[in-house]
Write an enzyme that holds these catalytic residues in place. Sequence first.
Site, short mmCIF file in Angstrom:
data_model
loop_
_atom_site.label_atom_id
_atom_site.label_comp_id
_atom_site.label_asym_id
_atom_site.label_seq_id
_atom_site.Cartn_x
_atom_site.Cartn_y
_atom_site.Cartn_z
N ARG A 1 67.72 -49.42 29.86
CA ARG A 1 68.93 -48.71 29.45
C ARG A 1 69.14 -48.72 27.94
NH1 ARG A 1 72.89 -47.51 33.46
NH2 ARG A 1 71.59 -46.55 35.06
N HIS B 1 56.32 -62.97 25.74
CA HIS B 1 55.20 -62.24 25.15
C HIS B 1 55.74 -61.18 24.20
CE1 HIS B 1 51.23 -59.83 26.11
NE2 HIS B 1 51.43 -59.99 24.82
N HIS C 1 59.08 -55.12 25.95
CA HIS C 1 60.15 -55.95 26.55
C HIS C 1 60.77 -56.85 25.47
CE1 HIS C 1 56.51 -58.32 27.24
NE2 HIS C 1 56.18 -57.66 28.33
N GLU D 1 53.50 -65.87 23.76
CA GLU D 1 52.23 -65.19 24.07
C GLU D 1 52.04 -64.09 23.03
OE1 GLU D 1 52.43 -65.69 28.91
OE2 GLU D 1 52.44 -63.71 28.02
N GLU E 1 44.38 -71.37 29.66
CA GLU E 1 45.16 -70.93 30.81
C GLU E 1 44.28 -69.98 31.60
OE1 GLU E 1 49.31 -69.94 30.29
OE2 GLU E 1 49.20 -68.38 31.83
N GLY F 1 50.74 -63.45 38.25
CA GLY F 1 50.83 -62.98 39.63
C GLY F 1 51.19 -64.07 40.63
N HIS G 1 57.10 -62.59 36.47
CA HIS G 1 57.54 -61.40 37.19
C HIS G 1 58.17 -61.74 38.54
CE1 HIS G 1 57.06 -57.66 39.54
NE2 HIS G 1 57.35 -57.08 38.38
N1 PXP Z 1 50.50 -66.26 31.67
C1 PXP Z 1 50.11 -65.29 30.81
C2 PXP Z 1 49.16 -65.67 29.73
C3 PXP Z 1 50.62 -63.97 30.91
O1 PXP Z 1 50.21 -63.03 30.06
C4 PXP Z 1 51.56 -63.68 31.91
C5 PXP Z 1 52.14 -62.32 32.01
O2 PXP Z 1 52.86 -62.03 30.86
C6 PXP Z 1 51.95 -64.73 32.77
C7 PXP Z 1 51.38 -66.00 32.64
C8 PXP Z 1 52.98 -64.52 33.83
O3 PXP Z 1 52.54 -63.60 34.77
P1 PXP Z 1 53.55 -63.06 35.86
O4 PXP Z 1 54.63 -62.34 35.14
O5 PXP Z 1 52.71 -62.18 36.71
O6 PXP Z 1 54.08 -64.26 36.59
#
Ligand code: PXP
Length: 253
Positions: free
Chosen positions: A22, A47, A54, A77, A158, A202, A224
């Site tokens: 929005r 990030h 975002h 990130e 990671e 994910g 997410h």
């Molecule tokens: N870790 C890293 C390095 C990522 O880039 C992301 C997505 O921004 C995540 C974790 C989290 O992923 P999700 O939003 O799918 O939980």
Amino acid sequence: MPSNYVRLGVNIDHIATIRNARGGIHPDPVAGAWEAIKAGADGITAHLREDRRHINDDDLNRLQMLCKSENIPLNMEMAATQEMLNIALALKPKAICIVPERRQERTTEGGLDVKGKHNVLKPIINELNNNGSRVSLFIEAKYEQINAASQTEAKVVEFHTGSYAKALDDGEISLANQLILNFKKSAKVANKLGLEVHFGHGLNYDNVEMVAAIPQCAELNIGHFIIGESIFSGLGESINRMRTLVEDSRVKI
Ligand code: PXP
């Protein structure tokens, strides 16, 4: 903290995604981060993308202020670009996760090619380390990438769990099991090479336990699903439920 404890980093990017739909100021990702901290998040992850789709620069500065005042690590990130390096050097977040970034992608697809980009990454990692941030590299769980990561000054890798999450979503159980076996093997190798091991991407209530149960897992970064689920249950409850699943999975190992 018991050594068996897995830190839960909550990624609040998608609160900003909703706000930006929005173009206003609500919902505020920093208010979301505060709720996450109150609910027991061990860290806040955000990030800053090149296109600022975002999180924006102001969000990041406010997140750093909040995290500092609450003594909670902010995990920024970022892509390995000069622009992001300059921002990170000024911000001095406790943790930085270097991720690959392509403009057209919906989310971070695939891990960083540390082997191929060693010469670009190494000086960036050194600068960030010398500036007081702990650097993590977001990679696929492959020996060549883990080994290349161990030859930088990064302290953490990671592992990208996106393929594992997708395999389960697609009902490909034997593939998912193979991927878990590979995470287990890779996590051992990474620890032996002196790297702390995190997992992310994910993860949700249905798939988190197998990952959290990997003995070397020190941290999970989840965004997410937690933010999406908070529409139904509230952010505190979605974090609490995730935390319980993680803790229960550690009791079993
Ligand atoms: N870790 C890293 C390095 C990522 O880039 C992301 C997505 O921004 C995540 C974790 C989290 O992923 P999700 O939003 O799918 O939980």
